[in-house]
Scaffold this motif. Structure first.
Motif, mmCIF file in Angstrom:
data_model
loop_
_atom_site.group_PDB
_atom_site.id
_atom_site.type_symbol
_atom_site.label_atom_id
_atom_site.label_comp_id
_atom_site.label_asym_id
_atom_site.label_seq_id
_atom_site.Cartn_x
_atom_site.Cartn_y
_atom_site.Cartn_z
ATOM 1 N N THR A 44 39.338 20.132 5.171
ATOM 2 C CA THR A 44 39.793 18.812 5.617
ATOM 3 C C THR A 44 40.321 17.955 4.483
ATOM 4 O O THR A 44 41.355 17.283 4.631
ATOM 5 N N TYR A 45 39.642 17.942 3.350
ATOM 6 C CA TYR A 45 40.122 17.110 2.245
ATOM 7 C C TYR A 45 41.417 17.674 1.663
ATOM 8 O O TYR A 45 42.336 16.921 1.329
ATOM 9 N N THR A 46 41.492 19.004 1.568
ATOM 10 C CA THR A 46 42.724 19.625 1.074
ATOM 11 C C THR A 46 43.897 19.257 1.966
ATOM 12 O O THR A 46 45.007 18.974 1.485
ATOM 13 N N THR A 47 43.682 19.242 3.266
ATOM 14 C CA THR A 47 44.741 18.844 4.199
ATOM 15 C C THR A 47 45.173 17.401 3.955
ATOM 16 O O THR A 47 46.372 17.094 3.961
ATOM 17 N N LYS A 48 44.216 16.520 3.706
ATOM 18 C CA LYS A 48 44.563 15.120 3.414
ATOM 19 C C LYS A 48 45.385 15.014 2.135
ATOM 20 O O LYS A 48 46.311 14.193 2.051
ATOM 21 N N VAL A 49 45.057 15.820 1.137
ATOM 22 C CA VAL A 49 45.819 15.807 -0.115
ATOM 23 C C VAL A 49 47.270 16.210 0.151
ATOM 24 O O VAL A 49 48.211 15.573 -0.351
#
Length: 449
Positions: free
Chosen positions: A308-313
């Motif tokens: 999820t955080y990688t997607t936000k990045v």
């Protein structure tokens, strides 16, 4: 009474014309500073620039039939012809209908293994440079995106066609030259740029002919044909009777697929890795998430929704540096947008690059902040405030595949390697058909400490 958007004073026009040539992003910023709707007269051209989400929605979705492809893409027709990027009307609808099944989520999900394998290859290539001199990360991720494109959409390998990326650079250079000169430079003039363009076009057509011949032979042999290239070949054969028209159509559609299928994702990956190198806290969060979710293995489809955080990045990288930085249209008939009159034949621009940095829509918009894409913050913004894949009927057909590539590669590369900027090097955005990096992205590769 017709109300026209405000525009710059006449004395500012020479400076704006210069920026059209050397600083198109600066030109868009200057226009946005004048308001959410701006009209700029440049010789015979009238440019209408709209920078509000509701205006973008009207132009790109609600009344999209009145707005055909415009400046920049029109000039690219010398090589792309009536491919999916540049065509309009019934031609575009037939093309979209033909390739759409190859991009359905179910089929794209089946390609997760191929995307992961190509990502692992990229990590291995980069690891070979550990402790050595600079490597052009943009060049390497471009190779990856071509490899993914070949395997997932063409069912063919593209390793033997390493000329593709360079040829497309020459095509974009020529399209921009024709745009800024408004087509007044004859194509027959023996200019160096014209010569490079013609050579690049011949090379792209050679590659397209070879790929079509290869795939056609395999289709004749009874192989399954659900990939995009097979569908293009089948549709061209059914809709065209003249062999020369079939050959030209296949060239144009395949060259368009090759460009759109690799260029934008490579751009997104370049900017994402560049931003992570400059923001250690975000990089460490991506690394920790990749280690936790993947546990040392390669990513699988189910991991996409856990990173999820990688997607936000990745989403934040596309906010700051949307690969499709401007969406150009031409008004077919007189219209009214947000109360402003738009004349038939006028060039209409919606600029994601500027709208994604609009302080009325984004707090501290120049700051890299992946948390902007927390669900509650997304819900608080207008839907059309963020349009990195375009919007409306022409929403990017390859968006799901592109996001999968970007998230998998970002997670694996960050987990396994440390990329550091080269001293004195600077990532410079160059607004061409896509938002590419001028001069590439030189970085050094190191083991994770």
């Amino acid at each position: 009474m017709r109300i026209h958007p405000p525009g710059p004073p006449v004395r500012a026009l020479p400076g704006l014309l210069r920026k059209l040539v050397v600083d198109r992003l600066g030109l868009m910023k200057d226009a946005a500073a004048l308001g959410d709707a701006v009209r700029v007269s440049m010789g015979p051209k009238k440019l209408y620039v709209f920078n509000r989400p509701d205006y973008a929605k009207y132009i790109l979705a609600d009344n999209s039939a009145n707005y055909h492809k415009g400046i920049g893409l029109v000039e690219a027709r010398r090589v792309l012809g009536d491919g999916l990027l540049t065509s309009d009307g019934e031609v575009w609808r037939n093309q979209r209908r033909a390739v759409q099944p190859a991009f359905k989520p179910g089929r794209i999900n089946q390609q997760a293994g191929a995307v992961a394998e190509e990502s692992v290859k990229l990590v291995a290539l980069l690891r070979a440079h550990e402790g050595g001199g600079p490597v052009d990360i943009l060049q390497e991720v471009t190779g990856l995106t071509l490899g993914v494109l070949g395997r997932t959409l063409l069912d063919l390998g593209l390793d033997a066609y390493d000329s593709i990326a360079h040829s497309f650079e020459e095509v974009q250079d020529q399209a921009m030259l024709e745009m800024v000169t408004q087509g007044m430079v004859p194509g027959w003039l023996p200019l160096p740029a014209q010569g490079r363009f013609r050579r690049a076009r011949r090379e792209l057509y050679r590659v397209a002919d070879a790929l079509v011949a290869d795939r056609s032979a395999r289709m004749t042999g009874g192989e399954p044909a659900d990939d995009a290239l097979s569908r293009i070949i089948k549709a061209a054969g059914e809709q065209e009777r003249d062999p020369e028209r079939v050959r030209r159509r296949l060239r144009e559609e395949l060259v368009t697929l090759l460009l759109a299928g690799h260029e934008t994702t490579a751009s997104t990956l370049g900017w994402t890795l560049h931003l992570l190198a400059g923001h250690p806290e975000a990089r460490e969060r991506v690394r920790a998430e990749a280690r936790e979710v993947l546990d040392g293995r390669v990513p699988e489809l189910g991991d996409l929704h856990r990173l999820t955080y990688t997607t936000k990045v990745v989403q934040e990288a596309m906010r700051l540096y949307p690969p499709v930085w401007v969406l150009p249209r031409v008004a077919q008939q007189d219209d009214t947008v947000g109360g402003y009159h738009v004349s038939a034949g006028a060039d209409v621009l919606v600029c994601p690059y500027v709208m994604h940095r609009n302080p009325a829509l984004w707090d501290d918009p120049e700051r890299f902040d992946p948390e902007r894409f927390d669900p509650e913050r997304v819900a608080s913004r207008p839907r059309y405030a963020y349009i990195p894949f375009g919007a409306g009927p022409r929403f990017c057909v390859g968006s799901n595949l592109g996001m999968m590539e970007a998230v998998f590669v970002t997670a694996l590369v960050t987990r396994d390697l440390e990329l550091r900027p080269v001293r004195g090097g600077e990532a410079v955005a160059e607004a061409m058909l896509s938002l590419r990096m001028r001069g590439g992205l030189p970085m050094t590769v190191h083991p994770v400490s």
